[in-house]
Write a protein that holds these residues in place. Sequence first.
Motif, PDB file in Angstrom:
ATOM      1  N   ARG A  89      -7.263   1.537  -6.402  1.00 39.37           N
ATOM      2  CA  ARG A  89      -7.690   1.123  -5.291  1.00 39.37           C
ATOM      3  C   ARG A  89      -7.487  -0.204  -4.868  1.00 39.37           C
ATOM      4  O   ARG A  89      -7.545  -0.401  -4.194  1.00 39.37           O
ATOM      5  N   ILE A  90      -6.879  -0.575  -6.601  1.00 34.77           N
ATOM      6  CA  ILE A  90      -6.469  -2.098  -5.504  1.00 34.77           C
ATOM      7  C   ILE A  90      -4.812  -2.792  -5.755  1.00 34.77           C
ATOM      8  O   ILE A  90      -5.074  -2.752  -4.062  1.00 34.77           O
ATOM      9  N   ILE A  91      -3.815  -1.480  -5.984  1.00 37.77           N
ATOM     10  CA  ILE A  91      -2.421  -1.733  -6.171  1.00 37.77           C
ATOM     11  C   ILE A  91      -2.503  -0.901  -4.569  1.00 37.77           C
ATOM     12  O   ILE A  91      -0.991  -1.516  -4.172  1.00 37.77           O
ATOM     13  N   HIS A  92      -3.181  -0.114  -3.978  1.00 40.27           N
ATOM     14  CA  HIS A  92      -2.586   0.640  -3.433  1.00 40.27           C
ATOM     15  C   HIS A  92      -2.410  -0.067  -2.208  1.00 40.27           C
ATOM     16  O   HIS A  92      -2.130   0.391  -0.553  1.00 40.27           O
ATOM     17  N   HIS A  93      -3.235  -1.189  -1.521  1.00 36.49           N
ATOM     18  CA  HIS A  93      -3.057  -1.728  -0.382  1.00 36.49           C
ATOM     19  C   HIS A  93      -1.523  -2.175  -0.407  1.00 36.49           C
ATOM     20  O   HIS A  93      -1.257  -2.520   0.961  1.00 36.49           O
ATOM     21  N   ARG A  94      -0.518  -2.295  -1.147  1.00 41.42           N
ATOM     22  CA  ARG A  94       0.494  -2.612  -1.088  1.00 41.42           C
ATOM     23  C   ARG A  94       1.773  -1.555  -1.317  1.00 41.42           C
ATOM     24  O   ARG A  94       1.054  -0.549  -2.432  1.00 41.42           O
TER      25      ARG A  94
END
Lengths: 272, 291
Positions: free
Chosen positions: B282-287
Amino acid sequence: MTQTCLTFRDLTLGYNSHPAIHHLDGTIRKGSLTAVVGANGSGKSTLMKGIVGVLKPMAGEVVRAPGVRAAYLPQQSELDRSFPARVVDLVSLGLWPKRGMLGRYTSEDRAAVSQALMAVGLGGFEKRPIDTLSGGQLQRTLFARVLLQDADLILLDEPFNAVDAKTVGDLIALIKRWHGEERTIMVVVHDLELVRQNFPETLLLARQPIAWGETRETLKPENLLRARRFHEAWEENAPWCEPDGHAHDHAHGHDHHGHDHDHHHDVGPRAA
Amino acid sequence: MDALYGLFIAPFADFGFMQRALFGSLMLSLGACPIGVFLMLRRMSLSGDAMAHAILPGAAAGFLFYGLEILPMTIGGLIAGIIVALGAGAVSRFTIQREDASMAAFYLISLAIGVLMVSIRGSSVDLMHVLFGTVLALNNEALTLIGGIVALTLVSLAIFWRALVAECLDPLFLRSVSRMGSPVHFIFLGLVVLNLVGGFQALGTLLSVGLMMLPAAAARFWTVRVEPMCMLAVLIGFASCIAGLLLSYHASLPSGPAIILSAGVVYFASILFGTRGILRARIIHHRHRTA
């Protein structure tokens, strides 16, 4: 003098007592490059399986010349793409014929793996997990594995499916390189134009060989028409094929235009 | 400092039975966890469970004739397990039926026979013994047995590693270059049975499969390669055994479930926090990178 790589003797392959390849006789010359064409269900993949040995003949036999090692790229791979492996792990399986189950991989082997990946245009993909590859990249990875197997007989079952034009070109170039190295190659292909341009010999199948020999001759319109009339479905009540001396008439090599089966007209293609 | 010593070291330093339990369960993790990884990767996670049930009639037969003795029950369990593993494996290899169905059929028949045999003589207390094990009462005999099983497992894995990986990754390829496919499958099933039988001394038939599968399932969230996955599973197994035994000692809980629940905690933590877990995705896929 030509040497024989493969000999089919009265070979019948199939499933549930229904033949998919019916009484095939003939030889594959060492160093030849043969396209195997035919409609869906005409026995192309079955023939490949029979040659590799993953499908046992119902009758007759396939004889490999002594010492011939085969590499096989199946149409429907049983590859488990969710398995945690990297490209390099998958390609390294191709070292099996050389290293077996226990042999250590040397630095030479690792270099060979890298070279094989370079040859299919996947240099630098070593560490990629296999579940991140595209369909075409996976196909090229499997080609690299075949390359690494360093086999005398190479069997490719519809290797160009779902592969873009540029990749087809790359893979054809690789096949021609193998051909130049005197390896024996059989490729199942659907694109007849591709066959006419790149394959010197062709086997046209419709459960039995419709034509077999030089590509230009084999792919003549009348042969293609006869192949198209091939009846794909099994007939549950097709009469039993009785042994009647097929074993004796297998010495006629290429270019035998379909066996005449008096007792089998209702299933096979009618010989002209 | 003393508090820490009392909490973590003293139970093992002061009590022989705790040392044995620790030693036995750690050895067990060493063999069972890599086997669990391969079971999971072959999509046979539930087969382990089925095999654990299948062992019952053999163990019950040993129990019926010799009472609560480790050796006869183990040998009985081994025989029953191997019959079921080979039977189910053979049906799936040589007929159209898939392994999940043949395994289900064989283990249900086996389990029914086992329950029948236990009911002939034992009370339900005896059944509980067979099902839930006695990690705190491991004797020398049992420890030797577990040691032997672990040694055999590790040696077999080392020898057949490449074939086993090939059989999982691309079975048709393995068949085209070698005849090892079927043998390696049966050897693997044999190792599954061996480790379950080894585990049922310590954890019981129902929970021994937990020590096999939970660390493996947890390790899947952390790595994309088989070798580290096996290592990690073993480490998670070790941690679960230590934590479980301490929990069982301090809170007077049964040791088997305490060990398995510790592994369960690691599993849930891995789902959430693993490098391939939920939060990270969830978190890493923002970048993302440019290529």
